[in-house]
Design a protein around this motif. Structure first.
Motif, PDB file in Angstrom:
ATOM      1  N   ARG A  72      24.680 -77.129 -62.334  1.00  0.00           N
ATOM      2  CA  ARG A  72      25.323 -76.678 -61.102  1.00  0.00           C
ATOM      3  C   ARG A  72      24.528 -75.540 -60.470  1.00  0.00           C
ATOM      4  NH1 ARG A  72      30.042 -77.006 -58.371  1.00  0.00           N
ATOM      5  NH2 ARG A  72      30.676 -75.172 -57.182  1.00  0.00           N
ATOM      6  N   GLN A  73      24.018 -74.663 -61.297  1.00  0.00           N
ATOM      7  CA  GLN A  73      23.230 -73.542 -60.789  1.00  0.00           C
ATOM      8  C   GLN A  73      21.968 -74.050 -60.087  1.00  0.00           C
ATOM      9  OE1 GLN A  73      22.731 -70.461 -63.688  1.00  0.00           O
ATOM     10  NE2 GLN A  73      21.019 -69.525 -62.597  1.00  0.00           N
ATOM     11  N   TYR A  74      21.343 -75.074 -60.679  1.00  0.00           N
ATOM     12  CA  TYR A  74      20.148 -75.628 -60.041  1.00  0.00           C
ATOM     13  C   TYR A  74      20.508 -76.354 -58.743  1.00  0.00           C
ATOM     14  CZ  TYR A  74      15.949 -78.166 -59.000  1.00  0.00           C
ATOM     15  OH  TYR A  74      14.852 -78.657 -58.332  1.00  0.00           O
ATOM     16  N   GLN A  75      21.615 -77.088 -58.735  1.00  0.00           N
ATOM     17  CA  GLN A  75      22.029 -77.771 -57.517  1.00  0.00           C
ATOM     18  C   GLN A  75      22.314 -76.769 -56.399  1.00  0.00           C
ATOM     19  OE1 GLN A  75      25.291 -80.142 -59.053  1.00  0.00           O
ATOM     20  NE2 GLN A  75      24.012 -81.975 -59.127  1.00  0.00           N
ATOM     21  N   GLN A  76      22.852 -75.598 -56.775  1.00  0.00           N
ATOM     22  CA  GLN A  76      23.093 -74.554 -55.787  1.00  0.00           C
ATOM     23  C   GLN A  76      21.770 -74.062 -55.204  1.00  0.00           C
ATOM     24  OE1 GLN A  76      26.736 -73.339 -55.498  1.00  0.00           O
ATOM     25  NE2 GLN A  76      25.669 -73.383 -53.539  1.00  0.00           N
ATOM     26  N   LEU A  77      20.789 -73.877 -56.076  1.00  0.00           N
ATOM     27  CA  LEU A  77      19.466 -73.460 -55.634  1.00  0.00           C
ATOM     28  C   LEU A  77      18.837 -74.523 -54.740  1.00  0.00           C
ATOM     29  CD1 LEU A  77      17.028 -71.481 -55.862  1.00  0.00           C
ATOM     30  CD2 LEU A  77      16.295 -72.818 -57.851  1.00  0.00           C
ATOM     31  N   LEU A  78      18.980 -75.773 -55.125  1.00  0.00           N
ATOM     32  CA  LEU A  78      18.424 -76.881 -54.345  1.00  0.00           C
ATOM     33  C   LEU A  78      19.038 -76.927 -52.946  1.00  0.00           C
ATOM     34  CD1 LEU A  78      16.604 -79.398 -54.310  1.00  0.00           C
ATOM     35  CD2 LEU A  78      18.504 -80.683 -55.317  1.00  0.00           C
ATOM     36  N   SER A  79      20.334 -76.706 -52.859  1.00  0.00           N
ATOM     37  CA  SER A  79      21.003 -76.706 -51.554  1.00  0.00           C
ATOM     38  C   SER A  79      20.501 -75.567 -50.679  1.00  0.00           C
ATOM     39  CB  SER A  79      22.516 -76.586 -51.740  1.00  0.00           C
ATOM     40  OG  SER A  79      23.058 -77.740 -52.302  1.00  0.00           O
ATOM     41  N   LYS A 120      25.025 -71.311 -50.640  1.00  0.00           N
ATOM     42  CA  LYS A 120      25.534 -70.058 -51.198  1.00  0.00           C
ATOM     43  C   LYS A 120      24.457 -69.448 -52.070  1.00  0.00           C
ATOM     44  CE  LYS A 120      28.400 -69.727 -54.776  1.00  0.00           C
ATOM     45  NZ  LYS A 120      29.584 -69.883 -55.622  1.00  0.00           N
ATOM     46  N   ARG A 121      24.425 -68.127 -52.134  1.00  0.00           N
ATOM     47  CA  ARG A 121      23.479 -67.467 -53.033  1.00  0.00           C
ATOM     48  C   ARG A 121      24.203 -67.091 -54.322  1.00  0.00           C
ATOM     49  NH1 ARG A 121      20.082 -63.060 -49.526  1.00  0.00           N
ATOM     50  NH2 ARG A 121      20.991 -63.546 -47.525  1.00  0.00           N
ATOM     51  N   ASP A 122      23.600 -67.420 -55.427  1.00  0.00           N
ATOM     52  CA  ASP A 122      24.133 -67.012 -56.724  1.00  0.00           C
ATOM     53  C   ASP A 122      23.279 -65.860 -57.234  1.00  0.00           C
ATOM     54  OD1 ASP A 122      25.105 -66.654 -59.210  1.00  0.00           O
ATOM     55  OD2 ASP A 122      24.862 -68.713 -59.884  1.00  0.00           O
ATOM     56  N   PHE A 123      23.670 -64.632 -56.894  1.00  0.00           N
ATOM     57  CA  PHE A 123      22.856 -63.473 -57.210  1.00  0.00           C
ATOM     58  C   PHE A 123      22.964 -63.029 -58.659  1.00  0.00           C
ATOM     59  CE2 PHE A 123      22.738 -62.220 -52.568  1.00  0.00           C
ATOM     60  CZ  PHE A 123      21.398 -62.487 -52.448  1.00  0.00           C
ATOM     61  N   PHE A 124      23.882 -63.608 -59.412  1.00  0.00           N
ATOM     62  CA  PHE A 124      24.047 -63.159 -60.791  1.00  0.00           C
ATOM     63  C   PHE A 124      22.861 -63.558 -61.655  1.00  0.00           C
ATOM     64  CE2 PHE A 124      28.406 -63.349 -59.189  1.00  0.00           C
ATOM     65  CZ  PHE A 124      28.832 -62.082 -59.519  1.00  0.00           C
ATOM     66  N   GLU A 125      22.258 -64.688 -61.379  1.00  0.00           N
ATOM     67  CA  GLU A 125      21.185 -65.187 -62.218  1.00  0.00           C
ATOM     68  C   GLU A 125      19.847 -65.309 -61.510  1.00  0.00           C
ATOM     69  OE1 GLU A 125      21.201 -65.795 -65.370  1.00  0.00           O
ATOM     70  OE2 GLU A 125      23.316 -65.489 -65.766  1.00  0.00           O
ATOM     71  N   ALA A 126      19.843 -65.326 -60.179  1.00  0.00           N
ATOM     72  CA  ALA A 126      18.595 -65.640 -59.484  1.00  0.00           C
ATOM     73  C   ALA A 126      18.481 -64.890 -58.162  1.00  0.00           C
ATOM     74  CB  ALA A 126      18.507 -67.147 -59.258  1.00  0.00           C
ATOM     75  N   LYS A 127      18.378 -63.597 -58.218  1.00  0.00           N
ATOM     76  CA  LYS A 127      18.239 -62.830 -56.979  1.00  0.00           C
ATOM     77  C   LYS A 127      16.903 -63.098 -56.298  1.00  0.00           C
ATOM     78  CE  LYS A 127      20.907 -58.916 -58.815  1.00  0.00           C
ATOM     79  NZ  LYS A 127      20.870 -57.481 -59.141  1.00  0.00           N
ATOM     80  N   ALA A 128      15.833 -63.089 -57.077  1.00  0.00           N
ATOM     81  CA  ALA A 128      14.488 -63.071 -56.520  1.00  0.00           C
ATOM     82  C   ALA A 128      14.149 -64.334 -55.738  1.00  0.00           C
ATOM     83  CB  ALA A 128      13.476 -62.851 -57.639  1.00  0.00           C
ATOM     84  N   VAL A 129      14.506 -65.513 -56.248  1.00  0.00           N
ATOM     85  CA  VAL A 129      14.113 -66.748 -55.567  1.00  0.00           C
ATOM     86  C   VAL A 129      14.795 -66.870 -54.213  1.00  0.00           C
ATOM     87  CG1 VAL A 129      13.453 -68.053 -57.607  1.00  0.00           C
ATOM     88  CG2 VAL A 129      15.846 -68.048 -56.887  1.00  0.00           C
ATOM     89  N   TYR A 130      16.010 -66.365 -54.095  1.00  0.00           N
ATOM     90  CA  TYR A 130      16.701 -66.388 -52.811  1.00  0.00           C
ATOM     91  C   TYR A 130      16.055 -65.409 -51.836  1.00  0.00           C
ATOM     92  CZ  TYR A 130      20.354 -69.222 -54.973  1.00  0.00           C
ATOM     93  OH  TYR A 130      21.028 -70.239 -55.596  1.00  0.00           O
ATOM     94  N   HIS A 131      15.682 -64.232 -52.330  1.00  0.00           N
ATOM     95  CA  HIS A 131      14.981 -63.263 -51.487  1.00  0.00           C
ATOM     96  C   HIS A 131      13.657 -63.830 -50.984  1.00  0.00           C
ATOM     97  CE1 HIS A 131      17.694 -59.944 -51.727  1.00  0.00           C
ATOM     98  NE2 HIS A 131      17.569 -59.771 -53.034  1.00  0.00           N
ATOM     99  N   LEU A 132      12.949 -64.545 -51.862  1.00  0.00           N
ATOM    100  CA  LEU A 132      11.668 -65.130 -51.477  1.00  0.00           C
ATOM    101  C   LEU A 132      11.855 -66.125 -50.340  1.00  0.00           C
ATOM    102  CD1 LEU A 132       8.630 -65.552 -51.975  1.00  0.00           C
ATOM    103  CD2 LEU A 132       9.247 -67.334 -53.629  1.00  0.00           C
TER     104      LEU A 132
END
Length: 326
Positions: A72-79, A120-132
């Motif tokens: 689910r976390q990866y699918q969130q990142l993919l979206s 949606k951003r999931d900042f608990f586990e992956a702040k940096a990739v969203y910032h990038l």
């Protein structure tokens, strides 16, 4: 030989050992990767048999295990990546004018529209990739026209590169590699790490190595910044190395940056002793979020900001890597 192998979430998974002399590696991988079912671990020529040619399964499946990531976390990142890619493609007033921005634009086309969950951003586990990704969208005019590089962007956000390499998802590659090295006792002896970088794997293993531990990277700055070994030296894997008789050489997401992968693999093999091990922990250009579903890796367009990516193409498939080992 089909095996039950350990898995961190399922408890057990399916692996396979190919032990006949006439196997076709490319055909086996292609049939596995193109089907709805994918063997989680494959070994070649690792068979151990009794005098009556019955497989000794415990020894034959040695080293095979699998790890499940948070789907689910990866699918969130993919979206989120899909939305970011769409924003880039919508900027038709800024046409890519350099090799880097053309690569990013091309990869963005492959992932735009692949939406599995709400943005949606999931900042608990992956702040940096969203910032990038946010940086790429915000500064796309400068990237597309003037060629604003990843290194220049990293200077605008101090510490972002280290966070990218150590947080999820990139940090998982180092964890997986270290688990493999420890499970197979590959830290007993003299060990060379290639592309040590920010020390993501180094910090997990340096106390477990029984012999000489040599950390190498093309960047002397990174080596000096993170001290995990008394032996830290710059090394460009595009050239032959000066070491020899090493027990293990390993690399985490570095060798795909080589200009000539086959030559670099050859350089590393030449530094191993007879019976030594070369371990490459590399990501895949394709992910399978659902059975039978194959989509581009979520961050391929984002890492196109960096040399060793846009100029050489990024991650390779397992079959492509095996071709370089022939």
């Amino acid at each position: 030989i089909v095996h039950s192998i350990s898995n961190n979430v399922l408890g057990e998974d399916v692996g396979i050992s190919i032990n006949t002399e006439d196997y076709d590696i490319e055909q086996i991988l292609a049939s596995s990767e193109d089907s709805s079912f994918l063997y989680s671990g494959i070994s070649f020529g690792n068979g151990v048999f009794t005098s009556t040619r019955k497989p000794m399964r415990t020894q034959t499946k040695r080293g095979l295990f699998s790890v499940n990531d948070n789907k689910r976390q990866y699918q969130q990142l993919l979206s989120y990546a899909s939305h970011a890619a769409q924003k880039i493609l919508m900027r038709t007033d800024y046409v890519p004018s350099n090799r880097m921005s053309k690569f990013i634009h091309s990869e963005a086309k492959k992932i735009a529209g692949i939406v599995t969950l709400n943005q949606k951003r999931d900042f608990f586990e992956a702040k940096a990739v969203y910032h990038l990704m946010d940086l790429i969208v915000d500064q796309w005019p400068e990237i597309s026209i003037s060629g604003l590089s990843g290194i220049q962007l990293m200077k605008q956000r101090k510490g972002l590169w280290q966070e990218l390499m150590t947080e999820w998802p990139m940090g998982q590659y180092a964890n997986f590699a270290v688990d493999f090295l420890k499970l197979n006792s590959l830290l007993d002896g003299n060990v060379l790490e290639v592309g040590a970088g920010v020390g993501n794997a180094s910090r997990l293993i340096y106390q477990d190595i029984s012999g000489l531990y040599i950390r190498t990277d093309q960047s002397q700055f990174l080596l000096d910044k993170y001290q995990y070994s008394a032996n830290q030296e710059p090394y460009d894997f595009n050239s032959p190395g000066k070491w020899s008789d090493l027990d293990t050489i390993f690399s985490v997401n570095a060798l795909h940056c080589a200009a000539d992968k086959k030559a670099s693999v050859f350089h590393l093999f030449n530094m191993l002793k007879q019976g030594g091990y070369l371990v490459l922990a590399e990501g895949s250009p394709i992910t399978r979020t659902l059975p039978g579903q194959r989509v581009p890796w979520a961050l391929n367009f984002a890492f196109g900001l960096f040399e060793g990516w846009y100029d050489v193409g990024g991650f390779l498939s397992r079959s492509e890597w095996l071709n370089y080992f022939k």
